[in-house]
Write a protein that holds these residues in place. Sequence first.
Motif, short mmCIF file in Angstrom:
data_model
loop_
_atom_site.label_atom_id
_atom_site.label_comp_id
_atom_site.label_asym_id
_atom_site.label_seq_id
_atom_site.Cartn_x
_atom_site.Cartn_y
_atom_site.Cartn_z
N VAL A 7 20.01 129.71 29.69
CA VAL A 7 21.21 128.68 29.62
C VAL A 7 20.62 127.39 30.12
N VAL A 8 20.04 127.54 31.40
CA VAL A 8 19.81 126.17 31.96
C VAL A 8 18.59 125.56 31.03
N VAL A 9 17.60 126.17 30.70
CA VAL A 9 16.66 125.61 29.87
C VAL A 9 17.08 125.09 28.65
N ALA A 10 18.11 125.83 27.83
CA ALA A 10 18.71 125.18 26.57
C ALA A 10 19.43 124.09 26.78
N VAL A 11 20.34 124.11 27.73
CA VAL A 11 20.90 122.77 28.03
C VAL A 11 20.15 121.51 28.40
N ALA A 12 19.20 121.93 29.27
CA ALA A 12 18.06 120.54 29.68
C ALA A 12 17.42 120.25 28.42
N LEU A 13 17.15 120.96 27.50
CA LEU A 13 16.63 120.77 26.35
C LEU A 13 17.30 119.88 25.14
N ARG A 14 18.71 120.30 25.30
CA ARG A 14 19.68 119.41 24.46
C ARG A 14 19.91 118.15 25.19
N ASN A 15 19.69 118.11 26.27
CA ASN A 15 20.09 116.78 27.21
C ASN A 15 18.74 116.07 26.78
N THR A 16 17.55 116.50 26.45
CA THR A 16 16.45 115.77 26.07
C THR A 16 16.37 114.95 24.66
N SER A 17 17.48 115.77 24.01
CA SER A 17 17.46 115.34 22.52
C SER A 17 18.78 114.47 22.21
N SER A 18 19.44 114.12 23.46
CA SER A 18 20.79 113.43 23.11
C SER A 18 20.78 112.14 22.43
N HIS A 19 19.52 111.64 22.37
CA HIS A 19 19.44 110.22 21.70
C HIS A 19 19.00 110.40 20.08
N LEU A 20 18.97 111.62 19.78
CA LEU A 20 18.62 111.88 18.30
C LEU A 20 20.01 111.99 17.65
N PRO A 21 20.21 112.15 16.15
CA PRO A 21 21.31 111.95 15.36
C PRO A 21 22.26 113.05 15.72
N ALA A 22 23.51 112.80 16.15
CA ALA A 22 24.19 113.89 16.54
C ALA A 22 24.58 114.99 15.70
N ASP A 23 24.63 114.73 14.31
CA ASP A 23 25.09 115.44 13.47
C ASP A 23 23.91 116.57 13.18
N VAL A 24 22.84 116.14 13.26
CA VAL A 24 21.47 117.20 12.95
C VAL A 24 21.47 117.82 14.20
N MET A 25 21.56 117.32 15.47
CA MET A 25 21.32 118.14 16.61
C MET A 25 22.41 119.08 16.54
N GLU A 26 23.69 118.77 16.21
CA GLU A 26 24.67 119.80 16.47
C GLU A 26 24.47 121.22 15.51
N ARG A 27 24.06 120.74 14.25
CA ARG A 27 23.74 121.78 13.20
C ARG A 27 22.38 122.37 13.80
N PHE A 28 21.54 121.93 14.43
CA PHE A 28 20.44 122.58 14.87
C PHE A 28 20.64 123.55 16.01
N TRP A 29 21.25 122.96 17.19
CA TRP A 29 21.61 123.77 18.32
C TRP A 29 22.65 125.05 18.02
N SER A 30 23.54 124.80 17.00
CA SER A 30 24.52 125.72 16.61
C SER A 30 23.77 127.00 15.90
N ARG A 31 22.74 126.34 15.17
CA ARG A 31 22.10 127.71 14.34
C ARG A 31 21.23 128.29 15.32
N ALA A 32 20.52 127.57 16.15
CA ALA A 32 19.61 128.29 17.32
C ALA A 32 20.65 129.16 18.25
N SER A 33 21.74 128.96 18.49
CA SER A 33 22.68 129.55 19.25
C SER A 33 23.21 130.76 18.73
#
Length: 285
Positions: free
Chosen positions: A95-121
């Motif tokens: 959990v901690v690593v996943a949230v930290a990784l998401r935080n490092t990508s917060s500047h990337l396109p939100a729609d792309v990252m939302e699909r990416f992390w939703s798929r990974a989860s």
Amino acid sequence: MNTATATRPLTHAELNETLSAVRIPPCPSIVADVLREAQRDEPSMKVLSRIVASDVSMSAAAVKLANSPMFSPGSRVRSVQQAVNRLGINHILSVVVAVALRNTSSHLPADVMERFWSRASTLALAAGVLARGHVGISPDAAYTFALFQDAAVPVLMTTFPDYAALYTGAADHGYSLVQLEQEHFRCDHAVAGWLLARSWGLSDRIANAIRYHHDPEAYILPEKELPSDALALIAVSVIAEHVLGDYTHDAHAVGDRSFENAKTFLGVSDAEVDELHDTIAAALI
């Protein structure tokens, strides 16, 4: 991502080239704190709870995972302390690593990252559920690997300005992402993911599985190069991805060869795959 291309041991020069080209984000202090506590002879769940509770996003993610289908049904947890006690050390680290990784990508396109992390989860939850039925395969390791097997994708998006377009194009059309990465950037997310996992303190088993999860020859590699416990994580993830593909219509459908190799390695029959469909449908869809 599941399309594969041949992998061979990196030469020293190639590894240095990848290291110099890809900007691996430094391990955040909160991840280091959790790792330090988790690696003690007698880790304190109270200390882990306090660390997780210091971050709102991590607190919410821990409670959400603790109430997910991966864990035994019962009363819902409502506090970080309850979530940490239910999840255990390894899942809290995920959990901690996943949230930290998401935080490092917060500047990337939100729609792309939302699909990416939703798929990974979703894949991680499916892999964890499937691993429960296979003796010798840790559900928490299966969950962690599936969650992070493609974690270097946001890293590559940050490193290479045109990577996002390549990534979305591969996803939309079912192209081999690894092949495109190697053609355009002379590295791929499997190698970058291995470097990221090692840099952030994930286990050698997880790092090795990430390194080889696209290798079509993974099942015949020598034990010293890809240990069987790491290969088992790859196989579970492949089967989980295949099952999920039938529900999500993912363009990255698992290839027949990869799927059959995974079934053979784990000794999974077609009837068991059908049962897994029902399990995933009931638990995750």
